[in-house]
Design a protein around this motif. Structure first.
Motif, PDB file in Angstrom:
ATOM      1  N   HIS A 166       7.640 -17.492 -31.952  1.00 54.20           N
ATOM      2  CA  HIS A 166       8.044 -17.265 -30.640  1.00 54.20           C
ATOM      3  C   HIS A 166       8.464 -15.869 -30.411  1.00 54.20           C
ATOM      4  O   HIS A 166       8.986 -15.668 -29.384  1.00 54.20           O
ATOM      5  N   VAL A 167       8.844 -15.319 -31.639  1.00 51.22           N
ATOM      6  CA  VAL A 167       9.731 -13.893 -31.276  1.00 51.22           C
ATOM      7  C   VAL A 167       8.858 -12.687 -31.567  1.00 51.22           C
ATOM      8  O   VAL A 167       8.369 -11.953 -30.718  1.00 51.22           O
ATOM      9  N   CYS A 168       8.091 -12.788 -32.771  1.00 53.07           N
ATOM     10  CA  CYS A 168       7.115 -11.664 -33.156  1.00 53.07           C
ATOM     11  C   CYS A 168       6.179 -12.311 -34.092  1.00 53.07           C
ATOM     12  O   CYS A 168       6.052 -12.653 -35.158  1.00 53.07           O
ATOM     13  N   THR A 169       4.918 -12.702 -33.637  1.00 48.87           N
ATOM     14  CA  THR A 169       3.620 -13.154 -34.291  1.00 48.87           C
ATOM     15  C   THR A 169       3.116 -12.262 -35.357  1.00 48.87           C
ATOM     16  O   THR A 169       2.216 -12.730 -36.463  1.00 48.87           O
ATOM     17  N   LEU A 170       3.231 -11.049 -35.330  1.00 47.97           N
ATOM     18  CA  LEU A 170       2.643  -9.954 -36.364  1.00 47.97           C
ATOM     19  C   LEU A 170       3.234 -10.222 -37.781  1.00 47.97           C
ATOM     20  O   LEU A 170       4.339 -10.655 -37.936  1.00 47.97           O
ATOM     21  N   ASP A 171       2.183 -10.204 -38.531  1.00 45.93           N
ATOM     22  CA  ASP A 171       2.633 -10.335 -40.081  1.00 45.93           C
ATOM     23  C   ASP A 171       1.763  -9.209 -40.975  1.00 45.93           C
ATOM     24  O   ASP A 171       0.647  -9.026 -40.998  1.00 45.93           O
ATOM     25  N   PRO A 172       2.746  -8.022 -41.497  1.00 45.37           N
ATOM     26  CA  PRO A 172       4.231  -8.148 -41.327  1.00 45.37           C
ATOM     27  C   PRO A 172       4.677  -7.709 -40.172  1.00 45.37           C
ATOM     28  O   PRO A 172       3.760  -6.989 -39.149  1.00 45.37           O
ATOM     29  N   TRP A 173       5.981  -7.714 -39.799  1.00 48.01           N
ATOM     30  CA  TRP A 173       6.440  -7.256 -38.599  1.00 48.01           C
ATOM     31  C   TRP A 173       6.574  -5.883 -38.495  1.00 48.01           C
ATOM     32  O   TRP A 173       6.890  -5.295 -39.777  1.00 48.01           O
ATOM     33  N   PRO A 174       6.418  -5.011 -37.614  1.00 44.26           N
ATOM     34  CA  PRO A 174       6.449  -3.666 -37.363  1.00 44.26           C
ATOM     35  C   PRO A 174       7.825  -2.952 -37.805  1.00 44.26           C
ATOM     36  O   PRO A 174       8.648  -3.756 -37.475  1.00 44.26           O
ATOM     37  N   ARG A 175       7.478  -1.796 -38.524  1.00 40.63           N
ATOM     38  CA  ARG A 175       8.837  -1.135 -38.988  1.00 40.63           C
ATOM     39  C   ARG A 175       9.817  -1.297 -37.832  1.00 40.63           C
ATOM     40  O   ARG A 175      11.130  -1.516 -38.015  1.00 40.63           O
ATOM     41  N   GLU A 176       9.554  -0.691 -36.686  1.00 43.66           N
ATOM     42  CA  GLU A 176      10.395  -0.743 -35.599  1.00 43.66           C
ATOM     43  C   GLU A 176      11.223  -1.956 -35.157  1.00 43.66           C
ATOM     44  O   GLU A 176      12.539  -2.126 -34.744  1.00 43.66           O
ATOM     45  N   PHE A 177      10.454  -2.916 -35.149  1.00 43.36           N
ATOM     46  CA  PHE A 177      11.079  -4.309 -34.843  1.00 43.36           C
ATOM     47  C   PHE A 177      11.933  -4.734 -35.976  1.00 43.36           C
ATOM     48  O   PHE A 177      12.837  -5.399 -35.672  1.00 43.36           O
ATOM     49  N   LEU A 178      11.665  -4.345 -37.347  1.00 41.17           N
ATOM     50  CA  LEU A 178      12.417  -4.915 -38.299  1.00 41.17           C
ATOM     51  C   LEU A 178      13.564  -4.206 -38.341  1.00 41.17           C
ATOM     52  O   LEU A 178      14.639  -4.680 -38.576  1.00 41.17           O
ATOM     53  N   ALA A 179      13.513  -2.731 -37.986  1.00 45.08           N
ATOM     54  CA  ALA A 179      14.931  -2.065 -37.831  1.00 45.08           C
ATOM     55  C   ALA A 179      15.819  -2.646 -36.809  1.00 45.08           C
ATOM     56  O   ALA A 179      17.131  -2.822 -37.083  1.00 45.08           O
ATOM     57  N   THR A 180      15.015  -3.155 -35.854  1.00 38.20           N
ATOM     58  CA  THR A 180      16.303  -3.709 -34.830  1.00 38.20           C
ATOM     59  C   THR A 180      16.822  -5.116 -35.233  1.00 38.20           C
ATOM     60  O   THR A 180      18.057  -5.324 -35.247  1.00 38.20           O
ATOM     61  N   PHE A 181      15.907  -5.987 -35.761  1.00 37.07           N
ATOM     62  CA  PHE A 181      16.235  -7.096 -36.365  1.00 37.07           C
ATOM     63  C   PHE A 181      17.350  -6.917 -37.509  1.00 37.07           C
ATOM     64  O   PHE A 181      18.441  -7.712 -37.426  1.00 37.07           O
ATOM     65  N   MET A 182      17.236  -6.020 -38.267  1.00 39.55           N
ATOM     66  CA  MET A 182      18.274  -5.605 -39.455  1.00 39.55           C
ATOM     67  C   MET A 182      19.448  -5.214 -38.599  1.00 39.55           C
ATOM     68  O   MET A 182      20.641  -5.407 -39.420  1.00 39.55           O
ATOM     69  N   GLU A 183      19.423  -4.463 -37.674  1.00 42.56           N
ATOM     70  CA  GLU A 183      20.601  -4.010 -37.312  1.00 42.56           C
ATOM     71  C   GLU A 183      21.454  -5.058 -36.739  1.00 42.56           C
ATOM     72  O   GLU A 183      22.724  -5.241 -36.859  1.00 42.56           O
ATOM     73  N   ILE A 184      20.870  -6.205 -36.173  1.00 45.98           N
ATOM     74  CA  ILE A 184      21.694  -7.652 -35.691  1.00 45.98           C
ATOM     75  C   ILE A 184      22.190  -8.146 -36.777  1.00 45.98           C
ATOM     76  O   ILE A 184      23.267  -8.739 -36.681  1.00 45.98           O
ATOM     77  N   TYR A 185      21.299  -8.198 -37.745  1.00 48.25           N
ATOM     78  CA  TYR A 185      21.676  -9.013 -39.070  1.00 48.25           C
ATOM     79  C   TYR A 185      22.725  -8.345 -39.720  1.00 48.25           C
ATOM     80  O   TYR A 185      23.891  -9.066 -40.172  1.00 48.25           O
ATOM     81  N   ASN A 186      22.945  -7.131 -39.645  1.00 50.89           N
ATOM     82  CA  ASN A 186      23.886  -6.506 -40.437  1.00 50.89           C
ATOM     83  C   ASN A 186      24.946  -6.225 -39.818  1.00 50.89           C
ATOM     84  O   ASN A 186      26.209  -5.857 -40.148  1.00 50.89           O
ATOM     85  N   ASN A 187      24.997  -6.084 -38.346  1.00 52.12           N
ATOM     86  CA  ASN A 187      26.137  -5.704 -37.559  1.00 52.12           C
ATOM     87  C   ASN A 187      26.087  -6.851 -36.493  1.00 52.12           C
ATOM     88  O   ASN A 187      25.580  -6.511 -35.030  1.00 52.12           O
ATOM     89  N   PRO A 188      26.537  -8.078 -36.639  1.00 56.14           N
ATOM     90  CA  PRO A 188      26.394  -9.317 -35.622  1.00 56.14           C
ATOM     91  C   PRO A 188      27.510  -9.273 -34.626  1.00 56.14           C
ATOM     92  O   PRO A 188      27.293 -10.457 -33.940  1.00 56.14           O
ATOM     93  N   ALA A 189      28.394  -8.421 -34.457  1.00 56.05           N
ATOM     94  CA  ALA A 189      29.791  -8.712 -33.643  1.00 56.05           C
ATOM     95  C   ALA A 189      29.274  -8.884 -32.314  1.00 56.05           C
ATOM     96  O   ALA A 189      29.711 -10.043 -31.787  1.00 56.05           O
ATOM     97  N   VAL A 190      28.537  -8.257 -31.572  1.00 55.10           N
ATOM     98  CA  VAL A 190      28.219  -8.475 -30.337  1.00 55.10           C
ATOM     99  C   VAL A 190      27.260  -9.563 -30.112  1.00 55.10           C
ATOM    100  O   VAL A 190      27.330 -10.589 -29.180  1.00 55.10           O
ATOM    101  N   TYR A 191      26.399  -9.988 -31.081  1.00 52.25           N
ATOM    102  CA  TYR A 191      25.370 -10.835 -30.830  1.00 52.25           C
ATOM    103  C   TYR A 191      26.107 -12.239 -31.026  1.00 52.25           C
ATOM    104  O   TYR A 191      25.841 -13.100 -30.064  1.00 52.25           O
ATOM    105  N   TYR A 192      26.828 -12.484 -31.992  1.00 49.76           N
ATOM    106  CA  TYR A 192      27.617 -13.658 -32.311  1.00 49.76           C
ATOM    107  C   TYR A 192      28.656 -13.958 -30.934  1.00 49.76           C
ATOM    108  O   TYR A 192      28.724 -15.249 -30.684  1.00 49.76           O
ATOM    109  N   ALA A 193      29.321 -12.857 -30.468  1.00 49.87           N
ATOM    110  CA  ALA A 193      30.278 -13.314 -29.397  1.00 49.87           C
ATOM    111  C   ALA A 193      29.520 -13.607 -28.108  1.00 49.87           C
ATOM    112  O   ALA A 193      30.037 -14.460 -27.514  1.00 49.87           O
ATOM    113  N   MET A 194      28.118 -13.042 -27.944  1.00 49.31           N
ATOM    114  CA  MET A 194      27.729 -13.218 -26.578  1.00 49.31           C
ATOM    115  C   MET A 194      26.456 -14.337 -26.699  1.00 49.31           C
ATOM    116  O   MET A 194      26.321 -15.181 -25.697  1.00 49.31           O
ATOM    117  N   ASN A 195      26.124 -14.350 -27.631  1.00 50.00           N
ATOM    118  CA  ASN A 195      24.738 -15.196 -27.822  1.00 50.00           C
ATOM    119  C   ASN A 195      25.093 -16.581 -29.033  1.00 50.00           C
ATOM    120  O   ASN A 195      25.442 -17.508 -28.436  1.00 50.00           O
TER     121      ASN A 195
END
Length: 299
Positions: free
Chosen positions: A186-215
């Protein structure tokens, strides 16, 4: 044609800095397309392909919202610091600082779509058009539909998710693995995920302060400050041409997206049949064609 050169920099936002990238030349005859990324707590990386629209003369502005990417990180900020108003003020500051506030179009994806709609509802004079992509109109609607999507996961997956959510162990590998079953549907059906999408995903995963607080810890377990927030009541006030985009397999289901189509006067809704939450990556050629047609319609 080729993608125009990009200019990168930072703008002061109070005591902080907002990172931006402008591709093309604002003020050259066509409104700037300003991209608001999702999250909250994401980055511009997965939307970088929008820069292709500069080939036809639309300057494209990317930026990282405060707290992530190239903008100021504030890992110690109180959870109450992170509010929709903060990010709306940051957007206003960006538009003024780049000198595009008199002629621009907003493209808001996911959380960025709610922000863009809230901004548009104030009827800013320089706004020429609005694109709301893969965005729920409210988080209560989103949470209601998350229950529907979770019930459709393979046997045992949702049981695993709920066990860790109840125990407060959403940082475990087992939770992550079960979460990815949902994300790959339901988020990205491509396999593997494109590099630019993976970069964004890892940014949240490694620096989740905003995401955890609001989401919260995942897309479908929203326990942060946004859990009761939405823009449904603001939508009738939007007075610019509006394009609504969603994917057939999107985590932003038709139920969550429909208020934009129903309540924004004259809104047009395009559903991408072979996409989930990222049609710009999953169906890039059609996405670019739809965006180009919409932007041309504003001329």
């Amino acid at each position: 044609m080729s993608i125009a050169p990009s200019v990168k920099g930072t703008l002061a936002f109070g005591e902080h800095k907002t990172w931006y990238r402008v591709t093309g030349t604002p003020g050259s005859g066509k409104p700037a397309l300003v991209a608001l990324h999702g999250g909250p707590g994401s980055t511009h990386d997965y939307l970088v392909g929008l820069a292709v629209l500069s080939e036809a003369g639309w300057p494209v502005v990317h930026y990282d919202q405060l707290g992530n990417g190239g903008s100021t990180h504030l890992p110690g900020a109180d959870a109450g610091f992170w509010t929709p108003r903060l990010f709306l003020d940051e957007l206003d500051n960006l538009l003024r600082g780049l000198g595009v506030d008199d002629d621009y179009v907003l493209f808001g994806q996911s959380w960025g779509g709610l922000l863009a709609a809230a901004h548009a509802s104030a009827r800013p004079e320089g706004l020429r058009g609005l694109v709301v992509a893969n965005a729920p109109a409210s988080y209560p609607l989103w949470l209601s539909e998350m229950r529907v999507l979770r019930d459709r996961l393979p046997p045992g997956v949702d049981d695993t998710l709920r066990r860790h959510e109840a125990a407060g162990t959403t940082d475990s590998k087992e939770y992550f693995d079960a979460m990815m079953v949902f994300y790959n549907r339901h988020v990205c059906t491509l396999d593997p995920w494109p590099r630019e999408f993976l970069a964004t995903f890892m940014e949240i995963y490694n620096n989740p302060a905003v995401y955890y607080a609001m989401n919260g810890p995942s897309e479908f377990h929203v326990i942060g400050s946004l859990r009761d927030w939405g823009v449904v009541d603001l939508l009738p006030d939007i007075a610019v041409p509006t394009l609504v985009i969603s994917g057939r397999h999107d985590e932003a289901t038709p139920v969550t997206v429909r208020p934009y189509a129903d309540l924004i006067p004259g809104a047009r809704w395009e559903i991408f049949e072979n996409s989930s939450h990222t049609p710009h990556l999953e169906e890039p050629e059609r996405f670019t064609a739809v965006m180009t047609e919409f932007l041309k319609s504003l001329e």
